[in-house]
Design a protein around this motif. Sequence first.
Motif, PDB file in Angstrom:
ATOM      1  N   GLY A 185       0.926  -1.079   0.021  1.00 35.80           N
ATOM      2  CA  GLY A 185       0.129  -0.079   0.129  1.00 35.80           C
ATOM      3  C   GLY A 185       0.904   1.239  -0.073  1.00 35.80           C
ATOM      4  O   GLY A 185       0.334   2.014   0.356  1.00 35.80           O
ATOM      5  N   LEU A 186       2.128   1.203  -0.379  1.00 36.06           N
ATOM      6  CA  LEU A 186       2.943   2.398  -0.347  1.00 36.06           C
ATOM      7  C   LEU A 186       2.958   3.259  -1.899  1.00 36.06           C
ATOM      8  O   LEU A 186       2.911   2.248  -2.681  1.00 36.06           O
ATOM      9  N   PRO A 187       3.102   4.329  -1.918  1.00 33.17           N
ATOM     10  CA  PRO A 187       3.070   4.904  -3.269  1.00 33.17           C
ATOM     11  C   PRO A 187       4.331   4.443  -3.850  1.00 33.17           C
ATOM     12  O   PRO A 187       5.301   4.319  -3.426  1.00 33.17           O
ATOM     13  N   PRO A 188       4.374   4.690  -5.266  1.00 33.27           N
ATOM     14  CA  PRO A 188       5.431   4.254  -6.029  1.00 33.27           C
ATOM     15  C   PRO A 188       6.733   5.345  -5.954  1.00 33.27           C
ATOM     16  O   PRO A 188       6.514   6.458  -5.665  1.00 33.27           O
ATOM     17  N   LEU A 189       7.932   5.044  -6.353  1.00 35.92           N
ATOM     18  CA  LEU A 189       9.124   5.475  -6.196  1.00 35.92           C
ATOM     19  C   LEU A 189       9.169   6.156  -7.684  1.00 35.92           C
ATOM     20  O   LEU A 189       9.006   5.801  -8.679  1.00 35.92           O
ATOM     21  N   ARG A 190       9.477   7.590  -7.562  1.00 36.75           N
ATOM     22  CA  ARG A 190       9.720   8.260  -8.878  1.00 36.75           C
ATOM     23  C   ARG A 190      11.044   8.234  -9.299  1.00 36.75           C
ATOM     24  O   ARG A 190      12.002   8.656  -8.415  1.00 36.75           O
ATOM     25  N   GLU A 191      11.484   7.833 -10.548  1.00 41.37           N
ATOM     26  CA  GLU A 191      12.757   8.005 -10.954  1.00 41.37           C
ATOM     27  C   GLU A 191      13.216   9.235 -11.137  1.00 41.37           C
ATOM     28  O   GLU A 191      12.620  10.120 -11.712  1.00 41.37           O
ATOM     29  N   ASN A 192      14.327   9.660 -10.644  1.00 38.74           N
ATOM     30  CA  ASN A 192      14.877  11.103 -10.658  1.00 38.74           C
ATOM     31  C   ASN A 192      16.232  11.397 -11.293  1.00 38.74           C
ATOM     32  O   ASN A 192      16.986  10.405 -10.893  1.00 38.74           O
ATOM     33  N   PRO A 193      16.319  12.031 -12.356  1.00 49.21           N
ATOM     34  CA  PRO A 193      17.564  12.013 -13.087  1.00 49.21           C
ATOM     35  C   PRO A 193      18.735  12.518 -12.286  1.00 49.21           C
ATOM     36  O   PRO A 193      19.848  11.927 -12.486  1.00 49.21           O
ATOM     37  N   ARG A 194      18.436  13.462 -11.354  1.00 50.69           N
ATOM     38  CA  ARG A 194      19.727  13.553 -10.117  1.00 50.69           C
ATOM     39  C   ARG A 194      20.149  12.222  -9.500  1.00 50.69           C
ATOM     40  O   ARG A 194      21.298  11.902  -9.408  1.00 50.69           O
TER      41      ARG A 194
END
Length: 154
Positions: A38-47
């Motif tokens: 039930g956790l939100p997805p991680l966002r891929e971050n370019p940095r």
Amino acid sequence: MIKRVFLLLLVVAAPALASEITNASVVAAMNEQRAHFGLPPLRENPRLDAAAADRMHDMEDLGYWAHESPDGRSPFMWLALRHYPYRFAGENLATGFETIELLIDGWMSSKGHRENILSPNYEDVGVAVIDGGTARRTEGKSVVVMFGTAQPEP
């Protein structure tokens, strides 16, 4: 006949493609685990992707594989170099894995790696993947994942 051959190739090729360890498959597999809880997805971050790549290159250049460099540098210094001021940060390392399924199973069986993947404190993620190892000859892939949540802007 051509449709049958294409369908057969698709059925045979799909598992091989699904098993490949790539930046995208690592993020997707971790997000699948997070969704189960039930956790939100991680966002891929370019940095963070750049920080993970820098970290991997450092380990290749100096021939080590560890959370801390031989000269005592923290993995999180790479976040600062990529202008990612963090409130929370974590790192997962893995080497010698051939498929995404084996990689994720390994991480989910390890307390610290599992805690990073399932931490509600992390919002962003960056990944670096290479063939082989950084410290010695290794079969499979080596993976660096940098987790983070950025400091709120003032």
